[in-house]
Design an enzyme around this catalytic site. Structure first.
Site, PDB file in Angstrom:
ATOM      1  CE  LYS A   1      -2.422   1.653   3.681  1.00  0.00           C
ATOM      2  NZ  LYS A   1      -2.297   3.119   3.679  1.00  0.00           N
TER       3      LYS A   1
ATOM      4  CG  ASP B   1      -4.864   4.530   1.749  1.00  0.00           C
ATOM      5  OD1 ASP B   1      -6.014   4.937   1.488  1.00  0.00           O
ATOM      6  OD2 ASP B   1      -4.456   4.338   2.905  1.00  0.00           O
TER       7      ASP B   1
ATOM      8  CG  ASP C   1     -12.159  18.152  -4.543  1.00  0.00           C
ATOM      9  OD1 ASP C   1     -13.109  18.933  -4.781  1.00  0.00           O
ATOM     10  OD2 ASP C   1     -10.996  18.532  -4.388  1.00  0.00           O
TER      11      ASP C   1
ATOM     12  NE  ARG D   1      -1.014  -0.790  15.783  1.00  0.00           N
ATOM     13  CZ  ARG D   1      -1.092  -0.388  14.513  1.00  0.00           C
ATOM     14  NH1 ARG D   1      -1.344  -1.240  13.543  1.00  0.00           N
ATOM     15  NH2 ARG D   1      -0.900   0.886  14.208  1.00  0.00           N
TER      16      ARG D   1
ATOM     17  N   GLY E   1       0.737  -1.629   9.040  1.00  0.00           N
ATOM     18  CA  GLY E   1       1.889  -0.765   8.785  1.00  0.00           C
ATOM     19  C   GLY E   1       2.963  -0.937   9.836  1.00  0.00           C
ATOM     20  NE  ARG E   2       1.642   3.458  12.783  1.00  0.00           N
ATOM     21  CZ  ARG E   2       0.784   4.263  13.395  1.00  0.00           C
ATOM     22  NH1 ARG E   2       1.230   5.311  14.075  1.00  0.00           N
ATOM     23  NH2 ARG E   2      -0.514   4.036  13.314  1.00  0.00           N
TER      24      ARG E   2
END
Ligand code: C5P
Length: 231
Positions: free
Chosen positions: A33, A64, A69, A180, A209-210
């Protein structure tokens, strides 16, 4: 080994780091991603760099950009990135049905994935921006709206995946951030679950991610989460 249904969030500060994470994790996962941090800095170059770093691994690209808008502008933006052949392109469902449909029509080969409510949001945050909560109700409302407008994927918290699945049926791809592993820090995520918990709730793709990219050895972290999903 079949790769695990994980989209690694390459939220890196620079191209070299993103490429390194991509090459380390691509053998273990289905999806990489690229988000706002990298895309706004490097544009299409980052997509090429990530694909090249992933090598022969058959990973899909998840762009992503969380577009939000007026419909004409979102259509133009979606058209601008359609040539990069993303498997997924995100828009905010709260942009409304006409906006979601504009993205779907402008990028017909991508699965437009509608973000329902950010997983960093709790009920109190919804209250502050004046959106009718609780979060679980807002998520279901936005999911139905987006799928009705042609979105083929939805981004929601694992905590809401089961309720969303019940609303939209089996054909919509459910993507869940806020994942997590047991014992890992939640950081700024609020509505979280473990990888196995997210899959059990009906998620198809887990955005992580992290817990992977922040690990001392991202390849080992990705492999370990993939293994935990196979058990
Ligand atoms: O590091 P972490 O696992 O929290 O990364 C989660 C990723 O998922 C981030 O790239 C974030 O932008 C994205 N995301 C999210 N919540 C959403 C949609 C996307 O956290 N609703």
């Amino acid at each position: 080994m079949t790769p695990a249904p994980i989209a690694v969030a390459l939220d890196a500060p620079d191209l070299d780091t993103a490429a390194r994470w991509a090459s380390l994790t691509a053998p273990h996962v289905t999806t990489l991603k690229v988000g706002l941090e990298l895309y706004l800095r490097y544009g299409p170059d980052v997509v090429a760099a990530v694909r090249e770093a992933a090598g022969p691994a058959p990973v899909e690209l998840f762009l992503d950009l969380k577009l939000h808008d007026i419909p004409a502008t979102v259509a133009g933006a979606a058209r601008s990135v359609a040539g990069l052949r993303p498997a997924y392109l995100t828009v905010h469902a709260s942009g409304g049905p006409a906006m979601v449909r504009a993205a779907v029509e402008a990028a017909p080969d991508a699965r437009v994935a509608a973000v329902t409510v950010l997983t960093s949001f709790g009920d109190a945050d919804l209250d502050v921006i004046g959106l009718a909560g609780p979060a679980s109700d807002a998520v279901r409302r936005l999911a139905v709206l987006a799928v009705g407008a042609g979105a083929r994927a939805l981004v929601c918290s694992p905590r809401e995946a089961a309720a969303v699945r019940a609303e939209v049926g089996p054909d919509v791809v459910l993507i869940t951030p806020g994942v997590r592993p047991e014992g890992a820090a939640a950081q700024d995520q609020t509505r979280v679950a473990t990888p196995r918990g997210a899959l059990a709730a009906g998620a198809d793709v887990l955005v992580i991610g992290r817990p992977i990219t922040g690990a001392p050895d991202p390849a080992a972290a990705a492999a370990e989460i993939a293994r935990s999903l196979r058990d």
